[in-house]
Design a protein around this motif. Structure first.
Motif, PDB file in Angstrom:
ATOM      1  N   ALA A 180       0.842  -1.197   0.000  1.00  0.00           N
ATOM      2  CA  ALA A 180       0.000   0.000   0.000  1.00  0.00           C
ATOM      3  C   ALA A 180       0.878   1.248   0.000  1.00  0.00           C
ATOM      4  O   ALA A 180       2.078   1.178   0.260  1.00  0.00           O
ATOM      5  N   PRO A 181       0.296   2.421  -0.263  1.00  0.00           N
ATOM      6  CA  PRO A 181       1.083   3.660  -0.243  1.00  0.00           C
ATOM      7  C   PRO A 181       1.792   3.911   1.089  1.00  0.00           C
ATOM      8  O   PRO A 181       2.855   4.522   1.120  1.00  0.00           O
ATOM      9  N   ASP A 182       1.204   3.444   2.207  1.00  0.00           N
ATOM     10  CA  ASP A 182       1.843   3.671   3.505  1.00  0.00           C
ATOM     11  C   ASP A 182       2.971   2.686   3.775  1.00  0.00           C
ATOM     12  O   ASP A 182       3.601   2.735   4.839  1.00  0.00           O
ATOM     13  N   GLY A 183       3.249   1.781   2.833  1.00  0.00           N
ATOM     14  CA  GLY A 183       4.345   0.847   2.976  1.00  0.00           C
ATOM     15  C   GLY A 183       3.977  -0.491   3.570  1.00  0.00           C
ATOM     16  O   GLY A 183       4.829  -1.386   3.645  1.00  0.00           O
ATOM     17  N   LEU A 241      -9.754   0.505  -1.298  1.00  0.00           N
ATOM     18  CA  LEU A 241      -8.411   1.057  -1.192  1.00  0.00           C
ATOM     19  C   LEU A 241      -8.423   2.567  -1.450  1.00  0.00           C
ATOM     20  O   LEU A 241      -9.201   3.055  -2.270  1.00  0.00           O
ATOM     21  N   PRO A 242      -7.558   3.307  -0.781  1.00  0.00           N
ATOM     22  CA  PRO A 242      -7.462   4.750  -1.066  1.00  0.00           C
ATOM     23  C   PRO A 242      -6.648   4.988  -2.337  1.00  0.00           C
ATOM     24  O   PRO A 242      -5.836   4.153  -2.751  1.00  0.00           O
ATOM     25  N   THR A 243      -6.856   6.119  -2.937  1.00  0.00           N
ATOM     26  CA  THR A 243      -6.060   6.505  -4.097  1.00  0.00           C
ATOM     27  C   THR A 243      -4.593   6.645  -3.690  1.00  0.00           C
ATOM     28  O   THR A 243      -4.270   7.205  -2.649  1.00  0.00           O
ATOM     29  N   GLY A 244      -3.703   6.122  -4.517  1.00  0.00           N
ATOM     30  CA  GLY A 244      -2.288   6.246  -4.209  1.00  0.00           C
ATOM     31  C   GLY A 244      -1.436   5.435  -5.148  1.00  0.00           C
ATOM     32  O   GLY A 244      -1.941   4.727  -6.040  1.00  0.00           O
ATOM     33  N   TYR A 245      -0.138   5.549  -4.951  1.00  0.00           N
ATOM     34  CA  TYR A 245       0.817   4.718  -5.686  1.00  0.00           C
ATOM     35  C   TYR A 245       1.038   3.432  -4.893  1.00  0.00           C
ATOM     36  O   TYR A 245       1.528   3.466  -3.762  1.00  0.00           O
ATOM     37  N   GLN A 269       3.660  11.039  -2.112  1.00  0.00           N
ATOM     38  CA  GLN A 269       3.123  11.526  -3.386  1.00  0.00           C
ATOM     39  C   GLN A 269       1.923  10.701  -3.818  1.00  0.00           C
ATOM     40  O   GLN A 269       1.914   9.468  -3.689  1.00  0.00           O
ATOM     41  N   ARG A 270       0.901  11.377  -4.328  1.00  0.00           N
ATOM     42  CA  ARG A 270      -0.281  10.694  -4.859  1.00  0.00           C
ATOM     43  C   ARG A 270      -0.346  10.913  -6.359  1.00  0.00           C
ATOM     44  O   ARG A 270       0.067  11.960  -6.862  1.00  0.00           O
ATOM     45  N   PRO A 271      -0.896   9.940  -7.090  1.00  0.00           N
ATOM     46  CA  PRO A 271      -1.085  10.175  -8.524  1.00  0.00           C
ATOM     47  C   PRO A 271      -2.132  11.262  -8.732  1.00  0.00           C
ATOM     48  O   PRO A 271      -3.110  11.340  -7.993  1.00  0.00           O
ATOM     49  N   PRO A 272      -1.959  12.122  -9.720  1.00  0.00           N
ATOM     50  CA  PRO A 272      -2.882  13.256  -9.906  1.00  0.00           C
ATOM     51  C   PRO A 272      -4.257  12.787 -10.371  1.00  0.00           C
ATOM     52  O   PRO A 272      -4.382  11.917 -11.231  1.00  0.00           O
ATOM     53  N   LEU A 273      -5.278  13.386  -9.788  1.00  0.00           N
ATOM     54  CA  LEU A 273      -6.658  13.126 -10.213  1.00  0.00           C
ATOM     55  C   LEU A 273      -6.984  14.109 -11.335  1.00  0.00           C
ATOM     56  O   LEU A 273      -7.657  15.129 -11.137  1.00  0.00           O
ATOM     57  N   THR A 274      -6.518  13.809 -12.518  1.00  0.00           N
ATOM     58  CA  THR A 274      -6.760  14.689 -13.661  1.00  0.00           C
ATOM     59  C   THR A 274      -8.200  14.540 -14.133  1.00  0.00           C
ATOM     60  O   THR A 274      -8.924  13.611 -13.735  1.00  0.00           O
ATOM     61  N   ALA A 275      -8.628  15.444 -14.999  1.00  0.00           N
ATOM     62  CA  ALA A 275      -9.975  15.359 -15.563  1.00  0.00           C
ATOM     63  C   ALA A 275     -10.154  14.038 -16.306  1.00  0.00           C
ATOM     64  O   ALA A 275     -11.232  13.425 -16.275  1.00  0.00           O
ATOM     65  N   GLU A 276      -9.102  13.588 -16.967  1.00  0.00           N
ATOM     66  CA  GLU A 276      -9.140  12.320 -17.692  1.00  0.00           C
ATOM     67  C   GLU A 276      -9.366  11.151 -16.742  1.00  0.00           C
ATOM     68  O   GLU A 276     -10.178  10.255 -17.001  1.00  0.00           O
TER      69      GLU A 276
END
Length: 505
Positions: free
Chosen positions: A48-51, A78-82, A261-268
């Motif tokens: 997960a993003p928190d490791g 799951l939350p949004t993340g890398y 860092q989170r991945p960007p929530l772009t319009a796409e």
């Protein structure tokens, strides 16, 4: 920017995903192109993003092709993340061999209502044209390619976006040493009484599914490495002390550094999440999901045990407890009542005397020496009782654990009622991921709506390779991303192209 041309067999592990990112609840299909020589077994860990580690499983690799492939359904909550996928093998020296850790963006579907963010400039570009890809009618043609092994992803470009390079990521890797073809687990053994590390040279591990006993050892910190032969799915094993010391076992659960860092929530991406939510509602009307994973894990066969004597307990189910059954019917097991409960000894018929200690009880594949627990079991729940007391049979079938005889108790319906001290040394292990191929929907009963049109892996003899493209009820522009490792393993080639589809084609 991802450059694939001229990659040799050893400097990196390359991971090919079916699309640049995923929404929660979706299935990720992936293939790893491993450094040479490819290890025969690879452990896959999902972080997960928190490791924290979310899951792990093993894959058998195609040693000749140098690849390993699998799938993973991202949890719905799951939350949004890398997220990160880590690949590891085990060397012949018993050391972990890192094969690469790969970052992958996953977006929570509920974030479809978020405010759009600006795109970052770190989107990967697919900068290679090694392969001549042509879409001709309803088929993809790979023209003029050398012999080798390939992976093909075809996804809806207008829905997912055009960042083809984000489907491919690479991680530096050292030349791999000789690796073992085994499943491998690390953990720690503590004393149940004071949580002190237990240091032993012989740690029996009992497999309740097959009745096989494996062995490990622990160091001064109580840490162990357990190697097991391949099995699919999951199973429970039990660690035991040969001195009957109460143990508490646990598996190691490594952590990676937190990713802020989170991945960007772009319009796409927000539009993708909204469409994912709508597709989910459509599939709910058909009582299914977008990508069902229908796997069948065959149960393992237990070893052919040779009991010294057996009883059908259902013939005596009117007895109030097993203590009464053993006293009235199966006198080989002698119970004595003490202030703190029952004790038991098993009669050794070949020597015509009782064993001096408490027998090993195997209740529904779980080990205990708690005679009081066994004496109070209900005969109405028990199918069969078997005794093992021949010295040779005990050594062969229950090494290091059966010196005082063995009593096997199989109930009609196994129950999770093992005494707490014994339950504390149970370990739940994940094995090989069951093999499964991506299967496009036929469209006869359920709509064919998915951002992923095709995920396919295979081999080619070179020159011309023709891959049929499935029909879809969607329309628009689709993107093809292909990776191909040459049969000699000296290069990893890639290519990408697009094509348009009308609904129903």
């Amino acid at each position: 920017m991802i450059f694939l041309s001229g990659l040799t067999a050893q400097p990196a592990t390359v991971l090919h995903h079916d699309r640049p990112y995923h929404a929660t609840g979706e299935v990720s299909w992936f293939r790893a192109y491993l450094p040479a020589p490819a290890p025969p077994t690879v452990r896959v860990e999902v972080y997960a993003p928190d490791g924290s580690r979310l899951d792990y499983f093993f894959l058998k690799s195609d040693v000749a092709g140098g690849t390993a492939e699998g799938y993973y359904r991202w949890g719905y909550d799951l939350p949004t993340g890398y997220y990160r996928i880590a690949l590891t093998a085990l060397s012949a020296a018993g050391e972990d061999v890192p094969l690469g850790t790969f970052r992958h963006p996953v977006y929570r579907v509920d974030d479809r209502n978020a405010t759009a963010e600006a795109a970052t400039n770190d989107a990967a570009e697919f900068a290679t044209d090694d392969l001549d890809l042509r879409v001709e009618g309803d088929a993809l043609r790979i023209a003029g390619a050398p012999a080798g092994t390939y992976s093909v992803a075809v996804y809806h470009d207008a829905v997912v976006g055009s960042a083809a390079g984000a489907t491919v990521s690479s991680a530096p890797a050292q030349p791999t040493p000789a690796c073992l073809d085994t499943l491998f687990y690390r953990g720690q053994i503590l004393a149940a009484t004071d949580a002190a590390p237990v240091n032993v040279n012989l740690l029996p591990v009992f497999d309740g599914a097959t009745y096989a006993t494996y062995f490990s050892k622990t160091d001064a910190a109580g840490e162990f490495l357990l190697n097991l032969p391949a099995f699919a799915g999951s199973k429970t094993v039990q660690v035991r002390s040969i001195t009957d010391q109460a143990l508490k076992g646990s598996l190691s659960s490594p952590r990676l550094p937190r990713l802020e860092q989170r991945p960007p929530l772009t319009a796409e991406v927000i539009e993708y999440l909204d469409l994912s939510h709508r597709r989910r509602k459509i599939y709910q009307l058909y009582r299914t999901v977008e990508t069902p994973l229908e796997v069948e894990v065959r149960p393992e066969r237990p070893l052919p045990l040779r009991a010294s004597k057996s009883y059908n307990v259902q013939d005596y189910k009117a007895f109030p407890d097993l203590y009464t059954f053993f006293r009235e019917v199966a006198g080989e097991l002698r119970f004595r009542e003490r202030r703190d409960g029952y004790t038991a000894q098993l009669y050794n018929a070949p020597t015509q005397r009782f064993f001096t200690g408490t027998p090993l009880f195997i209740v529904d594949g779980r080990l205990t020496r708690d005679a009081d627990y066994v004496a109070r079991l209900d005969p109405a729940d028990v199918a069969r009782v078997s005794f093992y007391y021949g010295n040779r049979e005990l050594r062969e079938q229950f090494p290091a654990l059966g010196s005082q005889g063995v009593v096997q108790i199989d109930r009609l319906r196994p129950a999770a009622d093992l005494p707490a001290d014994d339950a504390a040394n149970l370990l739940e292990l994940h094995g090989l991921q069951p093999a499964l191929n991506f299967t496009p929907r036929s469209g006869e009963e359920v709509p064919r709506l998915s951002p992923l049109l095709l995920w396919q892996t295979g081999t080619t003899e070179g020159e011309q390779t023709l891959i049929p493209l499935p029909a879809t009820d969607d329309s628009g522009t689709f993107r093809v991303v292909v990776l191909l490792r040459t049969a000699a393993g000296d290069a990893l080639l890639g290519g990408t192209t697009t094509f348009t589809r009308e609904p129903g084609r």
